[in-house]
Design a protein around this motif. Structure first.
Motif, PDB file in Angstrom:
ATOM      1  N   GLU A 290       0.791  -1.236   0.000  1.00 37.81           N
ATOM      2  CA  GLU A 290       0.000   0.000   0.000  1.00 37.81           C
ATOM      3  C   GLU A 290       0.820   1.281   0.000  1.00 37.81           C
ATOM      4  O   GLU A 290       0.263   2.371  -0.090  1.00 37.81           O
ATOM      5  CB  GLU A 290      -0.941   0.014   1.218  1.00 37.81           C
ATOM      6  CG  GLU A 290      -2.011  -1.060   1.163  1.00 37.81           C
ATOM      7  CD  GLU A 290      -2.891  -0.958  -0.079  1.00 37.81           C
ATOM      8  OE1 GLU A 290      -3.218   0.164  -0.510  1.00 37.81           O
ATOM      9  OE2 GLU A 290      -3.237  -2.015  -0.637  1.00 37.81           O
ATOM     10  N   LEU A 291       2.142   1.175   0.119  1.00 34.30           N
ATOM     11  CA  LEU A 291       2.987   2.363   0.282  1.00 34.30           C
ATOM     12  C   LEU A 291       2.805   3.374  -0.849  1.00 34.30           C
ATOM     13  O   LEU A 291       2.548   4.557  -0.597  1.00 34.30           O
ATOM     14  CB  LEU A 291       4.456   1.926   0.403  1.00 34.30           C
ATOM     15  CG  LEU A 291       5.467   2.987   0.788  1.00 34.30           C
ATOM     16  CD1 LEU A 291       5.128   3.621   2.129  1.00 34.30           C
ATOM     17  CD2 LEU A 291       6.866   2.369   0.837  1.00 34.30           C
ATOM     18  N   SER A 292       2.913   2.941  -2.077  1.00 36.32           N
ATOM     19  CA  SER A 292       2.781   3.870  -3.213  1.00 36.32           C
ATOM     20  C   SER A 292       1.388   4.489  -3.262  1.00 36.32           C
ATOM     21  O   SER A 292       1.240   5.697  -3.497  1.00 36.32           O
ATOM     22  CB  SER A 292       3.077   3.150  -4.526  1.00 36.32           C
ATOM     23  OG  SER A 292       4.421   2.731  -4.565  1.00 36.32           O
ATOM     24  N   HIS A 293       0.372   3.669  -3.042  1.00 33.99           N
ATOM     25  CA  HIS A 293      -0.999   4.178  -3.071  1.00 33.99           C
ATOM     26  C   HIS A 293      -1.212   5.253  -1.994  1.00 33.99           C
ATOM     27  O   HIS A 293      -1.765   6.322  -2.276  1.00 33.99           O
ATOM     28  CB  HIS A 293      -1.998   3.033  -2.887  1.00 33.99           C
ATOM     29  CG  HIS A 293      -3.404   3.493  -2.707  1.00 33.99           C
ATOM     30  ND1 HIS A 293      -4.153   4.025  -3.742  1.00 33.99           N
ATOM     31  CD2 HIS A 293      -4.200   3.534  -1.614  1.00 33.99           C
ATOM     32  CE1 HIS A 293      -5.343   4.370  -3.288  1.00 33.99           C
ATOM     33  NE2 HIS A 293      -5.397   4.074  -1.999  1.00 33.99           N
ATOM     34  N   LEU A 294      -0.786   4.966  -0.776  1.00 37.18           N
ATOM     35  CA  LEU A 294      -0.997   5.915   0.326  1.00 37.18           C
ATOM     36  C   LEU A 294      -0.229   7.207   0.112  1.00 37.18           C
ATOM     37  O   LEU A 294      -0.761   8.298   0.334  1.00 37.18           O
ATOM     38  CB  LEU A 294      -0.624   5.271   1.662  1.00 37.18           C
ATOM     39  CG  LEU A 294      -1.531   4.123   2.113  1.00 37.18           C
ATOM     40  CD1 LEU A 294      -0.936   3.403   3.318  1.00 37.18           C
ATOM     41  CD2 LEU A 294      -2.936   4.616   2.420  1.00 37.18           C
ATOM     42  N   VAL A 295       1.019   7.102  -0.331  1.00 35.83           N
ATOM     43  CA  VAL A 295       1.798   8.319  -0.606  1.00 35.83           C
ATOM     44  C   VAL A 295       1.158   9.091  -1.759  1.00 35.83           C
ATOM     45  O   VAL A 295       1.078  10.318  -1.718  1.00 35.83           O
ATOM     46  CB  VAL A 295       3.278   7.975  -0.884  1.00 35.83           C
ATOM     47  CG1 VAL A 295       4.037   9.178  -1.440  1.00 35.83           C
ATOM     48  CG2 VAL A 295       3.941   7.470   0.394  1.00 35.83           C
ATOM     49  N   GLY A 296       0.660   8.394  -2.761  1.00 36.63           N
ATOM     50  CA  GLY A 296      -0.049   9.047  -3.857  1.00 36.63           C
ATOM     51  C   GLY A 296      -1.254   9.827  -3.362  1.00 36.63           C
ATOM     52  O   GLY A 296      -1.527  10.936  -3.839  1.00 36.63           O
ATOM     53  N   GLN A 297      -1.967   9.273  -2.394  1.00 38.08           N
ATOM     54  CA  GLN A 297      -3.116   9.973  -1.810  1.00 38.08           C
ATOM     55  C   GLN A 297      -2.664  11.254  -1.097  1.00 38.08           C
ATOM     56  O   GLN A 297      -3.329  12.284  -1.190  1.00 38.08           O
ATOM     57  CB  GLN A 297      -3.845   9.069  -0.809  1.00 38.08           C
ATOM     58  CG  GLN A 297      -4.548   7.890  -1.439  1.00 38.08           C
ATOM     59  CD  GLN A 297      -5.715   8.326  -2.290  1.00 38.08           C
ATOM     60  OE1 GLN A 297      -6.631   8.969  -1.825  1.00 38.08           O
ATOM     61  NE2 GLN A 297      -5.671   7.988  -3.567  1.00 38.08           N
ATOM     62  N   LEU A 298      -1.546  11.192  -0.404  1.00 38.10           N
ATOM     63  CA  LEU A 298      -1.042  12.370   0.306  1.00 38.10           C
ATOM     64  C   LEU A 298      -0.563  13.445  -0.643  1.00 38.10           C
ATOM     65  O   LEU A 298      -0.584  14.620  -0.299  1.00 38.10           O
ATOM     66  CB  LEU A 298       0.092  11.975   1.256  1.00 38.10           C
ATOM     67  CG  LEU A 298      -0.297  11.195   2.494  1.00 38.10           C
ATOM     68  CD1 LEU A 298       0.933  10.806   3.309  1.00 38.10           C
ATOM     69  CD2 LEU A 298      -1.263  11.997   3.359  1.00 38.10           C
ATOM     70  N   ARG A 299      -0.129  13.068  -1.825  1.00 35.68           N
ATOM     71  CA  ARG A 299       0.392  14.035  -2.796  1.00 35.68           C
ATOM     72  C   ARG A 299      -0.702  14.758  -3.562  1.00 35.68           C
ATOM     73  O   ARG A 299      -0.418  15.708  -4.301  1.00 35.68           O
ATOM     74  CB  ARG A 299       1.317  13.337  -3.799  1.00 35.68           C
ATOM     75  CG  ARG A 299       2.626  12.884  -3.179  1.00 35.68           C
ATOM     76  CD  ARG A 299       3.493  12.210  -4.221  1.00 35.68           C
ATOM     77  NE  ARG A 299       4.765  11.764  -3.670  1.00 35.68           N
ATOM     78  CZ  ARG A 299       5.624  11.010  -4.322  1.00 35.68           C
ATOM     79  NH1 ARG A 299       5.357  10.607  -5.560  1.00 35.68           N
ATOM     80  NH2 ARG A 299       6.757  10.650  -3.763  1.00 35.68           N
ATOM     81  N   LYS A 300      -1.955  14.319  -3.435  1.00 38.99           N
ATOM     82  CA  LYS A 300      -3.050  14.935  -4.204  1.00 38.99           C
ATOM     83  C   LYS A 300      -3.310  16.353  -3.753  1.00 38.99           C
ATOM     84  O   LYS A 300      -3.141  16.710  -2.629  1.00 38.99           O
ATOM     85  CB  LYS A 300      -4.333  14.101  -4.047  1.00 38.99           C
ATOM     86  CG  LYS A 300      -4.285  12.854  -4.870  1.00 38.99           C
ATOM     87  CD  LYS A 300      -5.613  12.131  -4.809  1.00 38.99           C
ATOM     88  CE  LYS A 300      -5.603  10.951  -5.761  1.00 38.99           C
ATOM     89  NZ  LYS A 300      -6.848  10.216  -5.741  1.00 38.99           N
TER      90      LYS A 300
END
Length: 167
Positions: free
Chosen positions: A157-167
């Motif tokens: 989930e690391l990439s997905h979660l960081v992607g969410q934070l970058r939005k």
């Protein structure tokens, strides 16, 4: 076994800090910290910082605040100090700073741990959340706990979660 609800951004590299909380480990004896770093690298991510801090709430919080100010970092993975012994203060130090928590992380970690070690899993205070735009994980210091958290929860989930934070 893992179900992906939607694809992550292909090739997203996440830069992580690895912090071992221990009164006794050194870089040479820190098998769990070494394992976290190797698993991150094997998954195509980078390690932007690594250190060992004493299991003292002020040292843990200071480290978290310093890392939060590092614009190169996306996530911080703490290991150690998540039990209930008097010297286990990582959960308390980190939980008080989190702006958002991810309750599902600790719940799933304990559920998966229960399948491996039985009812002793209730003693784990693994936690995850967000602090100053950084993803924060706090996992046990045992190599089995690290392997479980990294392989079954954090890395998928690391990439997905960081992607969410970058939005």
């Amino acid at each position: 076994m893992a179900h992906l609800p939607h694809p992550d951004s292909p090739g997203m590299t996440v830069t992580c800090a690895v912090i071992t909380v221990s009164d006794t480990r050194s870089p040479e004896t820190d098998r769990s910290g070494q394992m976290i770093q190797q698993l991150l690298l094997d998954a195509g991510h980078t390690v932007g910082a690594y250190t060992i801090v004493k299991d003292e709430p002020t040292q843990i919080q200071t480290q978290m605040q310093v890392l939060a100010n590092n614009s190169e970092l996306d996530a911080v993975i703490f290991n150690g100090g998540t039990g209930i012994a008097p010297r286990d203060t990582t959960y308390d130090a980190i939980e008080s700073l989190l702006e958002k928590t991810l309750p599902g992380f600790g719940e799933l970690f304990r559920w998966l741990s229960y399948q491996e070690i039985g009812s002793r899993a209730i003693a784990s205070r693994a936690i995850a959340g967000v602090y100053q735009g950084k993803l924060i994980f706090s996992i046990p210091g045992s190599t089995n706990g690290v392997k479980l958290a990294m392989q079954q929860l954090i890395l998928p989930e690391l990439s997905h979660l960081v992607g969410q934070l970058r939005k």
